[in-house]
Design an enzyme around this catalytic site. Structure first.
Site, short mmCIF file in Angstrom:
data_model
loop_
_atom_site.label_atom_id
_atom_site.label_comp_id
_atom_site.label_asym_id
_atom_site.label_seq_id
_atom_site.Cartn_x
_atom_site.Cartn_y
_atom_site.Cartn_z
N ASP A 30 -3.03 22.35 -19.53
CA ASP A 30 -1.94 23.29 -19.65
C ASP A 30 -0.59 22.61 -19.80
O ASP A 30 -0.42 21.44 -19.46
CB ASP A 30 -1.85 24.15 -18.39
CG ASP A 30 -1.33 23.34 -17.19
OD1 ASP A 30 -1.95 22.31 -16.88
OD2 ASP A 30 -0.29 23.72 -16.62
N ASP B 251 -5.04 9.96 -17.13
CA ASP B 251 -3.76 9.62 -17.74
C ASP B 251 -3.24 8.35 -17.05
O ASP B 251 -3.65 7.24 -17.40
CB ASP B 251 -2.83 10.83 -17.56
CG ASP B 251 -1.48 10.70 -18.24
OD1 ASP B 251 -0.98 9.59 -18.38
OD2 ASP B 251 -0.90 11.73 -18.61
N THR B 252 -2.41 8.48 -16.01
CA THR B 252 -1.95 7.28 -15.30
C THR B 252 -3.07 6.66 -14.46
O THR B 252 -3.03 5.48 -14.13
CB THR B 252 -0.79 7.61 -14.34
OG1 THR B 252 -1.25 8.53 -13.36
CG2 THR B 252 0.39 8.19 -15.10
N GLY B 253 -4.05 7.50 -14.06
CA GLY B 253 -5.12 7.03 -13.19
C GLY B 253 -4.83 7.26 -11.71
O GLY B 253 -5.70 7.05 -10.87
N THR C 62 -4.33 10.06 -9.96
CA THR C 62 -5.12 11.13 -9.35
C THR C 62 -6.57 10.70 -9.13
O THR C 62 -7.14 10.92 -8.06
CB THR C 62 -5.09 12.38 -10.25
OG1 THR C 62 -3.73 12.72 -10.50
CG2 THR C 62 -5.79 13.55 -9.59
N LEU C 63 -7.13 10.06 -10.14
CA LEU C 63 -8.53 9.62 -10.03
C LEU C 63 -8.68 8.55 -8.96
O LEU C 63 -9.64 8.58 -8.17
CB LEU C 63 -9.02 9.11 -11.39
CG LEU C 63 -10.46 8.64 -11.44
CD1 LEU C 63 -11.42 9.72 -10.96
CD2 LEU C 63 -10.81 8.21 -12.86
N ARG D 57 -4.20 26.84 -21.78
CA ARG D 57 -5.51 26.39 -21.29
C ARG D 57 -6.66 26.99 -22.09
O ARG D 57 -7.75 26.43 -22.14
CB ARG D 57 -5.71 26.80 -19.82
CG ARG D 57 -4.84 26.07 -18.82
CD ARG D 57 -5.37 26.32 -17.41
NE ARG D 57 -4.39 26.06 -16.38
CZ ARG D 57 -4.16 24.87 -15.81
NH1 ARG D 57 -4.85 23.83 -16.20
NH2 ARG D 57 -3.26 24.73 -14.88
N PHE E 297 1.63 14.52 -24.86
CA PHE E 297 1.28 15.57 -23.92
C PHE E 297 0.30 16.53 -24.58
O PHE E 297 0.58 17.14 -25.60
CB PHE E 297 2.51 16.32 -23.41
CG PHE E 297 2.17 17.12 -22.19
CD1 PHE E 297 2.19 16.53 -20.93
CD2 PHE E 297 1.77 18.45 -22.29
CE1 PHE E 297 1.82 17.25 -19.80
CE2 PHE E 297 1.40 19.17 -21.16
CZ PHE E 297 1.43 18.57 -19.92
N GLU F 216 -13.58 14.86 -14.43
CA GLU F 216 -12.14 14.91 -14.71
C GLU F 216 -11.91 15.38 -16.14
O GLU F 216 -12.62 14.96 -17.05
CB GLU F 216 -11.53 13.50 -14.55
CG GLU F 216 -10.91 13.25 -13.20
CD GLU F 216 -9.53 13.89 -13.03
OE1 GLU F 216 -9.19 14.85 -13.76
OE2 GLU F 216 -8.79 13.40 -12.16
N ASP F 217 -10.90 16.22 -16.31
CA ASP F 217 -10.51 16.62 -17.66
C ASP F 217 -9.93 15.43 -18.42
O ASP F 217 -10.37 15.10 -19.51
CB ASP F 217 -9.51 17.79 -17.61
CG ASP F 217 -8.36 17.56 -16.62
OD1 ASP F 217 -8.33 16.51 -15.95
OD2 ASP F 217 -7.49 18.44 -16.52
N GLY G 125 -7.49 21.63 -14.15
CA GLY G 125 -7.77 21.26 -15.54
C GLY G 125 -9.23 21.11 -15.89
O GLY G 125 -9.62 21.29 -17.05
N LYS H 132 -6.57 8.84 -21.81
CA LYS H 132 -5.27 8.46 -22.38
C LYS H 132 -4.97 7.05 -21.88
O LYS H 132 -4.10 6.83 -21.04
CB LYS H 132 -4.22 9.47 -21.88
CG LYS H 132 -2.99 9.58 -22.76
CD LYS H 132 -1.90 10.36 -22.07
CE LYS H 132 -2.06 11.85 -22.12
NZ LYS H 132 -0.89 12.56 -21.50
P1 IMP Z 1 -3.10 11.17 -13.85
O1 IMP Z 1 -3.05 11.13 -12.35
O2 IMP Z 1 -1.77 10.80 -14.46
O3 IMP Z 1 -4.21 10.30 -14.42
O4 IMP Z 1 -3.38 12.66 -14.31
C1 IMP Z 1 -3.56 13.67 -13.40
C2 IMP Z 1 -3.81 15.04 -13.97
O5 IMP Z 1 -2.68 15.43 -14.72
C3 IMP Z 1 -4.99 15.20 -14.91
O6 IMP Z 1 -6.21 15.41 -14.23
C4 IMP Z 1 -4.56 16.44 -15.67
O7 IMP Z 1 -4.91 17.62 -14.97
C5 IMP Z 1 -3.06 16.28 -15.75
N1 IMP Z 1 -2.66 15.71 -17.05
C6 IMP Z 1 -2.57 14.40 -17.38
N2 IMP Z 1 -2.21 14.25 -18.67
C7 IMP Z 1 -2.05 15.50 -19.16
C8 IMP Z 1 -1.70 16.03 -20.46
O8 IMP Z 1 -1.45 15.31 -21.45
N3 IMP Z 1 -1.65 17.40 -20.57
C9 IMP Z 1 -1.93 18.23 -19.51
N4 IMP Z 1 -2.28 17.79 -18.30
C10 IMP Z 1 -2.34 16.44 -18.12
MG MG Z 2 -1.83 20.41 -15.24
#
Ligand code: IMP
Ligand code: MG
Length: 175
Positions: free
Chosen positions: A157, A101-103, A105-106, A163, A150, A97-98, A41, A129
């Site tokens: 994507d 969201d939940t945090g 991955t980061l 994308r 979303f 980071e793009d 992303g 988010k």
């Molecule tokens: P997280 O671990 O939930 O914070 O998000 C992990 C990854 O999921 C981000 O780096 C994005 O690549 C992808 N992601 C999270 N939210 C969205 C969304 O709303 N649309 C598309 N990809 C998302």
């Molecule tokens: Mg994705």
């Protein structure tokens, strides 16, 4: 039926990227930082950010899998698909980071990096988010707040689609 509801235009995004670049340049101009992008992303944001930064820096990428297909939230299980090739020991690292969201991955990325003993680690995220956060994570340079829906476009994507859009949209409907 699927509809795309506009959230930010490409002008909004370009202005946010320019502002982030000014903030990052102010703090890193003499540090030759390594920017670590989390694929896929980040690739559009990273490409615009490094050109707006216009200062000495290096780029590395890692690929993690966490998000389910479609619109499913991350399972919380993060897997390293491609780890870092370069050493970050003693270096100033900026995670790009793009979207946070939940945090999950980061949080995983920051633990992965800190085990490799960098001099410092900070985070630059284009979209936040915050209503969806499950794990608290520090974001040092923050672009734009987004609603808890979303999102697609500007590198984000839905099952590898959308994308290429230059703005950011909320995907509505059954996909
Ligand atoms: P997280 O671990 O939930 O914070 O998000 C992990 C990854 O999921 C981000 O780096 C994005 O690549 C992808 N992601 C999270 N939210 C969205 C969304 O709303 N649309 C598309 N990809 C998302
Ligand atoms: Mg994705």
């Amino acid at each position: 039926m699927t509809t795309l509801e506009p959230i930010y235009t490409s002008d909004d995004i370009n202005a946010a990227v320019a502002r982030l670049a000014r903030e990052v340049r102010r703090d890193y101009r003499d540090k030759n930082p390594i920017l670590v992008g989390v694929l896929k992303g980040c690739f559009v944001f990273m490409a615009d950010l490094v050109r707006a930064l216009d200062m000495p820096l290096e780029t590395e990428f890692m690929a993690l899998s966490s998000y389910g297909r479609g619109r499913a939230k991350t399972s919380g299980q993060v897997r390293v698909v491609h780890g870092l090739r370069a050493s970050v020991r003693g270096r100033h690292v900026l995670v790009v980071e793009d979207i946070v969201d939940t945090g999950v991955t980061l949080n995983f990325t920051l633990e992965y990096l800190s085990r490799r003993k960098p001099a410092s680690v900070r985070v630059c995220a284009l979209f936040d988010k915050s209503a969806a956060r499950r794990v608290p994570v520090p974001v040092d340079y923050l672009g734009l707040a987004v609603p808890d829906c979303f999102l697609v476009g500007y590198g984000l994507d839905y099952d590898e689609r959308f994308r290429y859009l230059s703005g950011i949209y909320c995907l509505k409907g059954d996909g």
